[in-house]
Design a protein around this motif. Structure first.
Motif, PDB file in Angstrom:
ATOM      1  N   LEU A 192       2.368  19.177  -4.122  1.00 57.59           N
ATOM      2  CA  LEU A 192       2.037  18.251  -5.196  1.00 57.59           C
ATOM      3  C   LEU A 192       0.633  18.539  -5.700  1.00 57.59           C
ATOM      4  O   LEU A 192      -0.273  18.794  -4.917  1.00 57.59           O
ATOM      5  CB  LEU A 192       2.097  16.804  -4.715  1.00 57.59           C
ATOM      6  CG  LEU A 192       3.467  16.293  -4.283  1.00 57.59           C
ATOM      7  CD1 LEU A 192       3.332  14.906  -3.691  1.00 57.59           C
ATOM      8  CD2 LEU A 192       4.409  16.260  -5.461  1.00 57.59           C
ATOM      9  N   GLU A 193       0.452  18.470  -7.005  1.00 55.54           N
ATOM     10  CA  GLU A 193      -0.869  18.657  -7.611  1.00 55.54           C
ATOM     11  C   GLU A 193      -1.275  17.350  -8.274  1.00 55.54           C
ATOM     12  O   GLU A 193      -0.540  16.804  -9.089  1.00 55.54           O
ATOM     13  CB  GLU A 193      -0.822  19.773  -8.669  1.00 55.54           C
ATOM     14  CG  GLU A 193      -0.367  21.125  -8.140  1.00 55.54           C
ATOM     15  CD  GLU A 193      -1.327  21.756  -7.147  1.00 55.54           C
ATOM     16  OE1 GLU A 193      -2.533  21.529  -7.253  1.00 55.54           O
ATOM     17  OE2 GLU A 193      -0.846  22.474  -6.249  1.00 55.54           O
ATOM     18  N   PHE A 194      -2.429  16.838  -7.910  1.00 57.15           N
ATOM     19  CA  PHE A 194      -2.907  15.577  -8.484  1.00 57.15           C
ATOM     20  C   PHE A 194      -4.026  15.843  -9.462  1.00 57.15           C
ATOM     21  O   PHE A 194      -4.808  16.711  -9.336  1.00 57.15           O
ATOM     22  CB  PHE A 194      -3.396  14.610  -7.393  1.00 57.15           C
ATOM     23  CG  PHE A 194      -2.319  14.264  -6.417  1.00 57.15           C
ATOM     24  CD1 PHE A 194      -1.269  13.454  -6.783  1.00 57.15           C
ATOM     25  CD2 PHE A 194      -2.348  14.764  -5.126  1.00 57.15           C
ATOM     26  CE1 PHE A 194      -0.269  13.125  -5.875  1.00 57.15           C
ATOM     27  CE2 PHE A 194      -1.357  14.447  -4.217  1.00 57.15           C
ATOM     28  CZ  PHE A 194      -0.323  13.635  -4.597  1.00 57.15           C
TER      29      PHE A 194
ATOM     30  N   TYR B 231      11.533  16.864   2.142  1.00 51.69           N
ATOM     31  CA  TYR B 231      10.896  16.095   3.206  1.00 51.69           C
ATOM     32  C   TYR B 231       9.428  16.519   3.299  1.00 51.69           C
ATOM     33  O   TYR B 231       9.072  17.663   3.034  1.00 51.69           O
ATOM     34  CB  TYR B 231      11.628  16.264   4.541  1.00 51.69           C
ATOM     35  CG  TYR B 231      11.706  17.690   5.041  1.00 51.69           C
ATOM     36  CD1 TYR B 231      10.768  18.181   5.938  1.00 51.69           C
ATOM     37  CD2 TYR B 231      12.716  18.547   4.596  1.00 51.69           C
ATOM     38  CE1 TYR B 231      10.828  19.487   6.395  1.00 51.69           C
ATOM     39  CE2 TYR B 231      12.783  19.852   5.037  1.00 51.69           C
ATOM     40  CZ  TYR B 231      11.835  20.323   5.934  1.00 51.69           C
ATOM     41  OH  TYR B 231      11.893  21.628   6.371  1.00 51.69           O
ATOM     42  N   LEU B 232       8.583  15.580   3.666  1.00 53.06           N
ATOM     43  CA  LEU B 232       7.142  15.800   3.770  1.00 53.06           C
ATOM     44  C   LEU B 232       6.840  16.601   5.029  1.00 53.06           C
ATOM     45  O   LEU B 232       7.264  16.230   6.115  1.00 53.06           O
ATOM     46  CB  LEU B 232       6.423  14.447   3.813  1.00 53.06           C
ATOM     47  CG  LEU B 232       4.906  14.447   3.845  1.00 53.06           C
ATOM     48  CD1 LEU B 232       4.330  15.060   2.571  1.00 53.06           C
ATOM     49  CD2 LEU B 232       4.380  13.026   4.009  1.00 53.06           C
ATOM     50  N   VAL B 233       6.103  17.718   4.863  1.00 51.01           N
ATOM     51  CA  VAL B 233       5.740  18.528   6.024  1.00 51.01           C
ATOM     52  C   VAL B 233       4.239  18.479   6.315  1.00 51.01           C
ATOM     53  O   VAL B 233       3.828  18.659   7.450  1.00 51.01           O
ATOM     54  CB  VAL B 233       6.193  20.008   5.880  1.00 51.01           C
ATOM     55  CG1 VAL B 233       7.692  20.111   5.972  1.00 51.01           C
ATOM     56  CG2 VAL B 233       5.672  20.644   4.623  1.00 51.01           C
ATOM     57  N   ASP B 234       3.421  18.237   5.297  1.00 49.25           N
ATOM     58  CA  ASP B 234       1.973  18.197   5.498  1.00 49.25           C
ATOM     59  C   ASP B 234       1.372  17.169   4.545  1.00 49.25           C
ATOM     60  O   ASP B 234       1.235  17.428   3.349  1.00 49.25           O
ATOM     61  CB  ASP B 234       1.367  19.583   5.256  1.00 49.25           C
ATOM     62  CG  ASP B 234      -0.090  19.660   5.680  1.00 49.25           C
ATOM     63  OD1 ASP B 234      -0.795  18.621   5.642  1.00 49.25           O
ATOM     64  OD2 ASP B 234      -0.532  20.760   6.042  1.00 49.25           O
ATOM     65  N   GLU B 235       1.037  15.993   5.093  1.00 51.24           N
ATOM     66  CA  GLU B 235       0.515  14.901   4.267  1.00 51.24           C
ATOM     67  C   GLU B 235      -0.841  15.246   3.663  1.00 51.24           C
ATOM     68  O   GLU B 235      -1.115  14.928   2.512  1.00 51.24           O
ATOM     69  CB  GLU B 235       0.421  13.627   5.097  1.00 51.24           C
ATOM     70  CG  GLU B 235       0.292  12.390   4.253  1.00 51.24           C
ATOM     71  CD  GLU B 235       0.579  11.117   5.022  1.00 51.24           C
ATOM     72  OE1 GLU B 235       0.262  10.051   4.489  1.00 51.24           O
ATOM     73  OE2 GLU B 235       1.125  11.187   6.143  1.00 51.24           O
TER      74      GLU B 235
ATOM     75  N   GLU C 155       2.351  18.547   0.877  1.00 50.07           N
ATOM     76  CA  GLU C 155       3.372  19.590   0.817  1.00 50.07           C
ATOM     77  C   GLU C 155       4.726  19.088   1.301  1.00 50.07           C
ATOM     78  O   GLU C 155       4.838  18.444   2.339  1.00 50.07           O
ATOM     79  CB  GLU C 155       2.947  20.792   1.677  1.00 50.07           C
ATOM     80  CG  GLU C 155       3.855  21.985   1.506  1.00 50.07           C
ATOM     81  CD  GLU C 155       3.364  23.189   2.289  1.00 50.07           C
ATOM     82  OE1 GLU C 155       4.126  23.681   3.144  1.00 50.07           O
ATOM     83  OE2 GLU C 155       2.220  23.633   2.049  1.00 50.07           O
ATOM     84  N   TYR C 156       5.736  19.396   0.494  1.00 49.53           N
ATOM     85  CA  TYR C 156       7.124  19.059   0.805  1.00 49.53           C
ATOM     86  C   TYR C 156       7.925  20.345   0.949  1.00 49.53           C
ATOM     87  O   TYR C 156       7.525  21.389   0.446  1.00 49.53           O
ATOM     88  CB  TYR C 156       7.733  18.212  -0.324  1.00 49.53           C
ATOM     89  CG  TYR C 156       7.273  16.779  -0.315  1.00 49.53           C
ATOM     90  CD1 TYR C 156       8.051  15.786   0.266  1.00 49.53           C
ATOM     91  CD2 TYR C 156       6.062  16.409  -0.893  1.00 49.53           C
ATOM     92  CE1 TYR C 156       7.626  14.459   0.273  1.00 49.53           C
ATOM     93  CE2 TYR C 156       5.638  15.091  -0.877  1.00 49.53           C
ATOM     94  CZ  TYR C 156       6.429  14.128  -0.297  1.00 49.53           C
ATOM     95  OH  TYR C 156       6.013  12.818  -0.286  1.00 49.53           O
TER      96      TYR C 156
ATOM     97  N   LYS D   3       0.869  -1.178   0.000  1.00 45.15           N
ATOM     98  CA  LYS D   3       0.000   0.000   0.000  1.00 45.15           C
ATOM     99  C   LYS D   3       0.903   1.223   0.000  1.00 45.15           C
ATOM    100  O   LYS D   3       1.693   1.416   0.917  1.00 45.15           O
ATOM    101  CB  LYS D   3      -0.905  -0.024   1.239  1.00 45.15           C
ATOM    102  CG  LYS D   3      -1.792   1.164   1.389  1.00 45.15           C
ATOM    103  CD  LYS D   3      -3.012   1.064   0.487  1.00 45.15           C
ATOM    104  CE  LYS D   3      -3.944   2.234   0.672  1.00 45.15           C
ATOM    105  NZ  LYS D   3      -3.801   3.290  -0.285  1.00 45.15           N
ATOM    106  N   LEU D   4       0.818   2.016  -1.063  1.00 42.68           N
ATOM    107  CA  LEU D   4       1.688   3.185  -1.172  1.00 42.68           C
ATOM    108  C   LEU D   4       1.108   4.368  -0.405  1.00 42.68           C
ATOM    109  O   LEU D   4      -0.072   4.412  -0.092  1.00 42.68           O
ATOM    110  CB  LEU D   4       1.885   3.564  -2.640  1.00 42.68           C
ATOM    111  CG  LEU D   4       2.552   2.509  -3.516  1.00 42.68           C
ATOM    112  CD1 LEU D   4       2.809   3.055  -4.905  1.00 42.68           C
ATOM    113  CD2 LEU D   4       3.853   2.025  -2.919  1.00 42.68           C
ATOM    114  N   SER D   5       1.975   5.312  -0.115  1.00 43.28           N
ATOM    115  CA  SER D   5       1.593   6.568   0.521  1.00 43.28           C
ATOM    116  C   SER D   5       2.625   7.608   0.093  1.00 43.28           C
ATOM    117  O   SER D   5       3.588   7.278  -0.601  1.00 43.28           O
ATOM    118  CB  SER D   5       1.569   6.423   2.044  1.00 43.28           C
ATOM    119  OG  SER D   5       2.843   6.036   2.508  1.00 43.28           O
ATOM    120  N   LEU D   6       2.411   8.825   0.512  1.00 40.16           N
ATOM    121  CA  LEU D   6       3.410   9.850   0.205  1.00 40.16           C
ATOM    122  C   LEU D   6       4.694   9.510   0.952  1.00 40.16           C
ATOM    123  O   LEU D   6       4.659   9.282   2.168  1.00 40.16           O
ATOM    124  CB  LEU D   6       2.920  11.234   0.641  1.00 40.16           C
ATOM    125  CG  LEU D   6       1.834  11.850  -0.214  1.00 40.16           C
ATOM    126  CD1 LEU D   6       1.330  13.143   0.438  1.00 40.16           C
ATOM    127  CD2 LEU D   6       2.312  12.132  -1.619  1.00 40.16           C
TER     128      LEU D   6
END
Length: 142
Positions: A140-142, A120-124, A128-129, A89-92
């Motif tokens: 990131l824009e999805f 580094y990830l600051v807000d899942e 936001e990285y 199971k993937l995640s950020l």
């Protein structure tokens, strides 16, 4: 009804956001893979309403961090002898290197080309990285 056979050995990338399958297919350069590849788009799903699925015959080297960046809801199934051997199971990813480029012209990575771009990830929730060197935000824009 569309019928795509199961895999004896390979990888199934499932729960891809509808429409993202082609981007992942192109990023992974699956047109160059030795073996069968199926890209199934806009399939009905109980979880997501519509989803894309990619089936790859035989195991190929896949960058799971990049897949997690492209769509953190993806599930990857490793198939061996007609059975799911492993379900991932993937995640950020918490940290990424050279997958995102820092856009800050004053960042050391813009001046020194050999330095890897580290974030580094600051807000899942906001996807936001931040750059490890200059703290520049990247969403990131999805």
């Amino acid at each position: 009804m569309l019928n795509v056979d199961g895999l004896k050995n390979g990888i199934v990338i499932d729960h891809i956001q509808a429409g993202m399958g082609i981007k992942i297919f192109n990023y992974l350069e699956l047109d160059k893979v030795n073996g069968s590849v199926a890209l199934i788009m806009k399939v009905s799903s109980k979880k997501m309403e519509k989803k894309d699925i990619i089936k790859i015959e035989n195991v190929v080297d896949i960058n799971f961090d990049m897949l997690g960046l492209m769509d953190p809801n993806i599930t990857v199934n490793i198939i061996e002898d007609d059975k799911i051997k492993e379900k991932i199971k993937l995640s950020l990813p918490k940290k990424v290197e050279n997958l995102i480029k820092c856009k800050n012209p004053r960042c050391i990575t813009s001046i020194e080309k050999y330095i890897p771009h580290k974030f580094y990830l600051v807000d899942e929730e906001k996807s936001e990285y931040r750059c490890e060197y200059c703290d520049e935000a990247y969403k990131l824009e999805f």
